[in-house]
Design a protein around this motif. Structure first.
Motif, PDB file in Angstrom:
ATOM      1  N   UNK A 228       1.054  -1.192  -0.150  1.00 23.21           N
ATOM      2  CA  UNK A 228       0.063  -0.074   0.033  1.00 23.21           C
ATOM      3  C   UNK A 228       0.659   1.289   0.125  1.00 23.21           C
ATOM      4  N   UNK A 229       2.090   1.158   0.429  1.00 20.60           N
ATOM      5  CA  UNK A 229       3.040   2.352   0.744  1.00 20.60           C
ATOM      6  C   UNK A 229       3.057   3.118  -0.696  1.00 20.60           C
ATOM      7  N   UNK A 230       3.470   2.531  -1.863  1.00 21.49           N
ATOM      8  CA  UNK A 230       3.739   3.483  -3.185  1.00 21.49           C
ATOM      9  C   UNK A 230       2.398   4.253  -3.478  1.00 21.49           C
ATOM     10  N   UNK A 231       1.247   3.774  -3.440  1.00 22.34           N
ATOM     11  CA  UNK A 231       0.121   4.329  -3.728  1.00 22.34           C
ATOM     12  C   UNK A 231      -0.433   5.407  -2.617  1.00 22.34           C
ATOM     13  N   UNK A 232      -0.132   5.004  -1.353  1.00 23.49           N
ATOM     14  CA  UNK A 232      -0.157   6.203  -0.094  1.00 23.49           C
ATOM     15  C   UNK A 232       0.644   7.233  -0.548  1.00 23.49           C
ATOM     16  N   UNK A 233       1.950   7.005  -0.858  1.00 25.38           N
ATOM     17  CA  UNK A 233       2.945   7.966  -1.077  1.00 25.38           C
ATOM     18  C   UNK A 233       2.528   8.972  -2.200  1.00 25.38           C
ATOM     19  N   UNK A 234       2.114   8.363  -3.322  1.00 22.68           N
ATOM     20  CA  UNK A 234       1.799   9.110  -4.408  1.00 22.68           C
ATOM     21  C   UNK A 234       0.408   9.873  -4.136  1.00 22.68           C
ATOM     22  N   UNK A 235      -0.615   9.230  -3.604  1.00 23.14           N
ATOM     23  CA  UNK A 235      -1.720  10.178  -3.125  1.00 23.14           C
ATOM     24  C   UNK A 235      -1.355  11.386  -2.363  1.00 23.14           C
ATOM     25  N   UNK A 236      -0.463  11.347  -1.435  1.00 26.65           N
ATOM     26  CA  UNK A 236      -0.023  12.554  -0.579  1.00 26.65           C
ATOM     27  C   UNK A 236       0.743  13.519  -1.721  1.00 26.65           C
ATOM     28  N   UNK A 237       1.478  12.882  -2.636  1.00 28.02           N
ATOM     29  CA  UNK A 237       2.108  13.806  -3.438  1.00 28.02           C
ATOM     30  C   UNK A 237       1.086  14.706  -4.335  1.00 28.02           C
ATOM     31  N   UNK A 238       0.216  13.812  -4.656  1.00 26.52           N
ATOM     32  CA  UNK A 238      -0.956  14.398  -5.739  1.00 26.52           C
ATOM     33  C   UNK A 238      -1.691  15.262  -5.022  1.00 26.52           C
ATOM     34  N   UNK A 239      -1.938  15.105  -3.625  1.00 31.04           N
ATOM     35  CA  UNK A 239      -2.670  16.252  -2.806  1.00 31.04           C
ATOM     36  C   UNK A 239      -1.735  17.567  -2.378  1.00 31.04           C
ATOM     37  N   UNK A 240      -0.568  17.211  -2.761  1.00 35.71           N
ATOM     38  CA  UNK A 240       0.400  18.622  -2.354  1.00 35.71           C
ATOM     39  C   UNK A 240       1.380  18.508  -1.214  1.00 35.71           C
ATOM     40  N   UNK A 241       1.445  17.099  -0.657  1.00 38.30           N
ATOM     41  CA  UNK A 241       2.025  17.059   0.267  1.00 38.30           C
ATOM     42  C   UNK A 241       3.405  16.236   0.125  1.00 38.30           C
ATOM     43  N   UNK A 242       4.013  16.425  -1.043  1.00 36.76           N
ATOM     44  CA  UNK A 242       5.147  15.452  -1.544  1.00 36.76           C
ATOM     45  C   UNK A 242       6.173  16.005  -0.765  1.00 36.76           C
ATOM     46  N   UNK A 243       6.337  17.062  -0.254  1.00 32.17           N
ATOM     47  CA  UNK A 243       7.581  17.758   0.502  1.00 32.17           C
ATOM     48  C   UNK A 243       7.428  17.506   1.739  1.00 32.17           C
ATOM     49  N   UNK A 244       6.602  16.570   2.387  1.00 29.52           N
ATOM     50  CA  UNK A 244       6.309  16.481   3.845  1.00 29.52           C
ATOM     51  C   UNK A 244       6.840  14.863   4.035  1.00 29.52           C
ATOM     52  N   UNK A 245       7.441  14.382   3.328  1.00 27.05           N
ATOM     53  CA  UNK A 245       7.676  12.704   3.275  1.00 27.05           C
ATOM     54  C   UNK A 245       9.346  12.458   3.675  1.00 27.05           C
ATOM     55  N   UNK A 246       9.329  11.232   4.511  1.00 25.41           N
ATOM     56  CA  UNK A 246      10.794  10.778   4.656  1.00 25.41           C
ATOM     57  C   UNK A 246      10.526   9.067   4.591  1.00 25.41           C
ATOM     58  N   UNK A 247      11.637   8.576   4.311  1.00 27.26           N
ATOM     59  CA  UNK A 247      11.742   7.214   4.322  1.00 27.26           C
ATOM     60  C   UNK A 247      12.988   6.538   5.137  1.00 27.26           C
ATOM     61  N   UNK A 248      12.478   5.368   5.655  1.00 23.64           N
ATOM     62  CA  UNK A 248      13.388   4.887   6.751  1.00 23.64           C
ATOM     63  C   UNK A 248      13.244   3.214   6.639  1.00 23.64           C
TER      64      UNK A 248
END
Length: 302
Positions: A228-248
């Motif tokens: 589910x993570x890739x789609x969740x990250x894509x949805x956040x980016x498309x909602x304008x929140x791509x600049x709030x993401x981190x990966x670990x």
């Protein structure tokens, strides 16, 4: 000027390079007996494997009283060429002996501030973040105590606050406390494990508060993470929140290290990165790995 506080000193945010924004080199807890991360040779091998995969920096979220081995971190950083950031803070009560917690009452914020500014014990290593933890779908009394102390330490030093969300839950309660009641700016808060409770509404609300969302750790049996993570990250980016993401990677147990047969730190770059590139494109993924950690963990230290 914003600087990231590493175990070898403060550096400019842009100097981190490709960064694992949430992981562990050393960690011990009564909850994980027999699976402690306490082998310095294995930690060095893991860092070398991460570096060989293209990694350059690791933020270690292991807090106070959980076997951080702070004195070993500068040695490992110099030996491997990987920049390391160490944490202060306090995890859930289950990870500590009651007498240790009793000894911290009335002085927890003071301990955090000292480790951020003076150093951890006699090591000279200064912490670069405060790590605390919520409860399952709630902020319990222990979490309120630790988060209140973390907020006090933040206001004294500027340090970022990283939050373990139990199974990814309780994000909005944490933000109500830290950002609402205690006045911590949203961009000084990193929420860990939101991917373990893949609720897109909660993720968008948390991102809208200005905080950082850490998608950290490959799936475990009870987690709906990887698929589910890739789609969740894509949805956040498309909602304008791509600049709030981190990966670990969040390597917690010895058997999870790549050098011990698990996914370990290299998995982030070996498997997660190309999967996200296919979903989001290389430009955003590169920023998430190389630019965002410096912004999230950088501070104007007081």
């Amino acid at each position: 000027m914003s600087r990231v506080r590493t175990v070898l000193g403060d550096v400019a945010p842009g100097e981190l390079g490709v960064c694992d924004a949430h992981d562990h080199l050393f960690l011990s807890s009564p909850k994980f007996r027999g699976q402690e991360l306490e082998d310095a040779a294995a930690a060095r091998a893991e860092l070398m494997a991460f570096r060989a995969a293209g990694g350059a920096a690791v933020v270690q979220w292991t807090p106070y009283g959980m076997g951080r081995r702070a004195a070993d971190l500068p040695v490992l950083s110099r030996a491997t060429g990987v920049t390391l950031v160490c944490a202060t803070g306090l995890h859930q009560a289950v990870h500590y002996a009651p007498e240790l917690l009793d000894a911290l009452h009335g002085r927890l914020a003071e301990v955090f501030v000292s480790e951020l500014t003076d150093g951890i014990g006699t090591t000279g290593v200064r912490a670069g973040l405060i790590k605390v933890a919520g409860g399952f779908h709630a902020v319990d009394a222990h979490a309120r105590w630790t988060m209140t102390a973390a907020a006090e330490a933040h206001h004294a030093t500027g340090a970022p606050i990283a939050v373990h969300l139990e199974l990814g839950t309780g994000a909005l309660d944490v933000l109500d406390l830290l950002c609402g009641e205690l006045g911590v700016p949203g961009d000084r808060v990193i929420l860990g494990h939101l991917n373990r409770s893949p609720d897109p509404v909660t993720q968008r609300e948390a991102a809208g508060a200005g905080c950082w969302l850490a998608f950290d750790g490959p799936s475990r049996a009870q987690h709906a993470t990887d698929w589910r993570m890739p789609q969740a990250v894509r949805d956040l980016a498309e909602a304008g929140f791509g600049d709030r993401l981190l990966l670990g990677g969040d390597t917690v147990l010895a058997g999870a290290r790549s050098v011990d047969g698990g996914p370990g730190m290299p998995y982030l770059l070996r498997r997660v990165r190309p999967r996200l590139v296919a979903e989001l494109g290389a430009e955003l993924v590169d920023r998430i790995l190389s630019e965002h950690p410096g912004r999230a963990f950088g501070a104007e230290w007081g």
